[in-house]
Enzyme design. Structure first.
Site, mmCIF file in Angstrom:
data_model
loop_
_atom_site.group_PDB
_atom_site.id
_atom_site.type_symbol
_atom_site.label_atom_id
_atom_site.label_comp_id
_atom_site.label_asym_id
_atom_site.label_seq_id
_atom_site.Cartn_x
_atom_site.Cartn_y
_atom_site.Cartn_z
ATOM 1 N N CYS A 39 40.680 -28.882 -30.728
ATOM 2 C CA CYS A 39 40.873 -30.110 -30.085
ATOM 3 C C CYS A 39 41.943 -30.773 -30.559
ATOM 4 O O CYS A 39 43.203 -30.461 -30.064
ATOM 5 C CB CYS A 39 39.540 -30.955 -30.094
ATOM 6 S SG CYS A 39 39.194 -32.241 -29.178
ATOM 7 N N HIS B 24 35.139 -28.044 -29.476
ATOM 8 C CA HIS B 24 34.597 -27.939 -30.731
ATOM 9 C C HIS B 24 33.787 -26.966 -31.323
ATOM 10 O O HIS B 24 32.652 -27.170 -31.349
ATOM 11 C CB HIS B 24 34.055 -29.298 -31.234
ATOM 12 C CG HIS B 24 35.130 -30.503 -31.223
ATOM 13 N ND1 HIS B 24 35.727 -30.697 -32.266
ATOM 14 C CD2 HIS B 24 35.539 -31.483 -30.264
ATOM 15 C CE1 HIS B 24 36.611 -31.756 -32.064
ATOM 16 N NE2 HIS B 24 36.340 -32.157 -30.850
ATOM 17 N N GLU C 180 33.253 -25.654 -34.120
ATOM 18 C CA GLU C 180 32.610 -26.093 -35.420
ATOM 19 C C GLU C 180 31.331 -26.980 -35.426
ATOM 20 O O GLU C 180 30.724 -27.240 -36.323
ATOM 21 C CB GLU C 180 33.482 -26.507 -36.287
ATOM 22 C CG GLU C 180 34.083 -27.961 -35.987
ATOM 23 C CD GLU C 180 34.949 -28.262 -34.824
ATOM 24 O OE1 GLU C 180 35.152 -27.239 -33.965
ATOM 25 O OE2 GLU C 180 35.545 -29.474 -34.686
HETATM 26 N N1 GLN Z 1 41.583 -37.674 -28.495
HETATM 27 C C1 GLN Z 1 41.738 -36.881 -29.623
HETATM 28 C C2 GLN Z 1 43.495 -36.897 -29.880
HETATM 29 O O1 GLN Z 1 44.079 -37.039 -28.781
HETATM 30 C C3 GLN Z 1 41.373 -35.556 -29.959
HETATM 31 C C4 GLN Z 1 39.749 -35.714 -29.820
HETATM 32 C C5 GLN Z 1 38.834 -34.850 -30.777
HETATM 33 O O2 GLN Z 1 39.485 -33.879 -31.711
HETATM 34 N N2 GLN Z 1 37.800 -34.766 -30.553
HETATM 35 O O3 GLN Z 1 43.993 -36.603 -30.870
#
Ligand code: GLN
Length: 202
Positions: A84, A175, A177
């Site tokens: 992410c 995610h 994890e």
């Molecule tokens: N929206 C976040 C970003 O741009 C990432 C979101 C997340 O890691 N769940 O950094």
């Protein structure tokens, strides 16, 4: 195996638990270190970059000088799993000047693209290399909107790549994890070429 979880910000303990589960599934002894300062990455065999806020994570990595160490880790062919916000940080283009990308993964990303539609959702995802669908949790996830020739797409959702590999770097928009399923961590660290191990400092 010495695993380092980048811990300047984000969901660190979940990654630490997931890599321990993945290592134990492969009968590998694993020590996990959380990383907030320079000097630790060179002793790690594998690295994890968690989700969180990519602007904050990338700024802290640069401030602490950890960014160059992660680049060096990848140059040595050692594995990284970035999830992410971690995916955004390792990308080559985040289309946002506040993110200092590490340029390790030849993709461009659209931050919060899935988030604009829906803040959070879970979907069963078919992933190359896994026999059964993976329960993928998306939270304000980035969309990957362009991939370079050296990037392999491992999974797609809604016609967007959401899991990719380039060399020793595996990255997901979701995610892995946040579930008890450690197959994605296993895919990143235990399927492929043998680990390049490091002489660990005492
Ligand atoms: N929206 C976040 C970003 O741009 C990432 C979101 C997340 O890691 N769940 O950094």
């Amino acid at each position: 195996m010495h695993a380092g979880v980048i811990a300047v910000q984000g969901d660190v303990s979940e990654h630490a638990d997931a890599i321990e589960r993945a290592a134990s599934a492969h009968g590998v002894d694993c020590t996990v270190t959380t990383i907030r300062t320079a000097g630790v990455v060179p002793n790690c065999d594998v690295l994890l970059l968690p989700g969180g806020e990519s602007t904050t994570i990338s700024r802290l990595l640069a401030d602490e000088g950890i960014d160059a160490e992660i680049r060096d880790h990848v140059e040595r062919g050692k594995p990284v799993l970035a999830t992410c916000a971690g995916l955004i940080v390792v990308s080559c283009d985040a289309k946002d000047d506040r993110v200092r990308t590490l340029d390790l993964l030849d993709v461009s990303v659209d931050r919060n693209a899935f988030g604009r539609q829906k803040d959070s959702f879970e979907a069963p995802l078919d992933i190359t290399g896994l026999d059964e669908p993976f329960p993928a949790v998306f939270i304000r996830a980035p969309a990957i909107d362009a991939v370079g020739d050296d990037v392999t797409v491992l999974a797609e959702w809604d016609d967007n790549p959401v899991a990719v590999r380039q060399g020793s770097v595996v990255a997901t928009a979701f995610h892995p994890e946040l579930t008890l399923d450690s197959r994605l961590h296993e895919l990143a660290f235990f399927a492929g070429q043998p680990l390049v191990t490091t002489e660990h400092a005492q």
